[in-house]
Design a protein around this motif. Sequence first.
Motif, mmCIF file in Angstrom:
data_model
loop_
_atom_site.group_PDB
_atom_site.id
_atom_site.type_symbol
_atom_site.label_atom_id
_atom_site.label_comp_id
_atom_site.label_asym_id
_atom_site.label_seq_id
_atom_site.Cartn_x
_atom_site.Cartn_y
_atom_site.Cartn_z
ATOM 1 N N HIS A 255 -63.636 -10.713 -33.418
ATOM 2 C CA HIS A 255 -63.280 -9.309 -33.191
ATOM 3 C C HIS A 255 -61.847 -9.079 -33.646
ATOM 4 O O HIS A 255 -60.930 -8.921 -32.846
ATOM 5 C CB HIS A 255 -63.450 -8.956 -31.716
ATOM 6 N N LEU A 256 -61.634 -9.043 -34.962
ATOM 7 C CA LEU A 256 -60.297 -8.895 -35.504
ATOM 8 C C LEU A 256 -59.760 -7.480 -35.367
ATOM 9 O O LEU A 256 -58.571 -7.257 -35.477
ATOM 10 C CB LEU A 256 -60.271 -9.320 -36.971
ATOM 11 N N SER A 257 -60.632 -6.528 -35.140
ATOM 12 C CA SER A 257 -60.161 -5.147 -35.001
ATOM 13 C C SER A 257 -59.362 -4.949 -33.718
ATOM 14 O O SER A 257 -58.675 -3.962 -33.562
ATOM 15 C CB SER A 257 -61.347 -4.189 -35.024
ATOM 16 N N ARG B 264 -50.767 -5.929 -38.982
ATOM 17 C CA ARG B 264 -49.976 -5.629 -40.185
ATOM 18 C C ARG B 264 -49.573 -6.915 -40.901
ATOM 19 O O ARG B 264 -49.606 -6.987 -42.126
ATOM 20 C CB ARG B 264 -48.740 -4.817 -39.817
ATOM 21 N N ALA B 265 -49.201 -7.944 -40.147
ATOM 22 C CA ALA B 265 -48.801 -9.220 -40.755
ATOM 23 C C ALA B 265 -49.971 -9.880 -41.476
ATOM 24 O O ALA B 265 -49.819 -10.377 -42.597
ATOM 25 C CB ALA B 265 -48.241 -10.153 -39.694
ATOM 26 N N VAL B 266 -51.142 -9.868 -40.873
ATOM 27 C CA VAL B 266 -52.324 -10.456 -41.505
ATOM 28 C C VAL B 266 -52.692 -9.679 -42.757
ATOM 29 O O VAL B 266 -53.000 -10.254 -43.802
ATOM 30 C CB VAL B 266 -53.509 -10.499 -40.509
ATOM 31 N N THR B 267 -52.624 -8.359 -42.691
ATOM 32 C CA THR B 267 -52.960 -7.521 -43.842
ATOM 33 C C THR B 267 -51.981 -7.737 -44.985
ATOM 34 O O THR B 267 -52.385 -7.902 -46.135
ATOM 35 C CB THR B 267 -52.973 -6.037 -43.437
ATOM 36 N N SER B 268 -50.682 -7.764 -44.689
ATOM 37 C CA SER B 268 -49.700 -7.946 -45.763
ATOM 38 C C SER B 268 -49.787 -9.341 -46.359
ATOM 39 O O SER B 268 -49.587 -9.513 -47.560
ATOM 40 C CB SER B 268 -48.290 -7.668 -45.260
#
Length: 92
Positions: free
Chosen positions: A44-46, A54-58
């Motif tokens: 459940h990463l959401s 934000r860190a994982v996305t960047s």
Amino acid sequence: MPTYTYACARCGTFELVRSIARRTDPAHCPGCDRLGARVFTSPHLSRLDPSLDRAVTSAGLSSERPKVTRHVPPAARPAPSARPGHPALPRP
């Protein structure tokens, strides 16, 4: 604590937050109180903390499309000393 998904034969799926040690234990359905078995789902990463998300996305974006530098950045010069007893060093 992680969130796990369980399936009830009568009511369908439901989620519970429980410790990792109890992840395989059957869970009581909140609707009918029957025992439900755990359903294996994706993480459940959401529900990540916004700053961690934000860190994982960047990190993912930078691995796919790294920024390209077209010039060498200027060297950082140290600030001069504010104390008069320190002599200035010669510059190259």
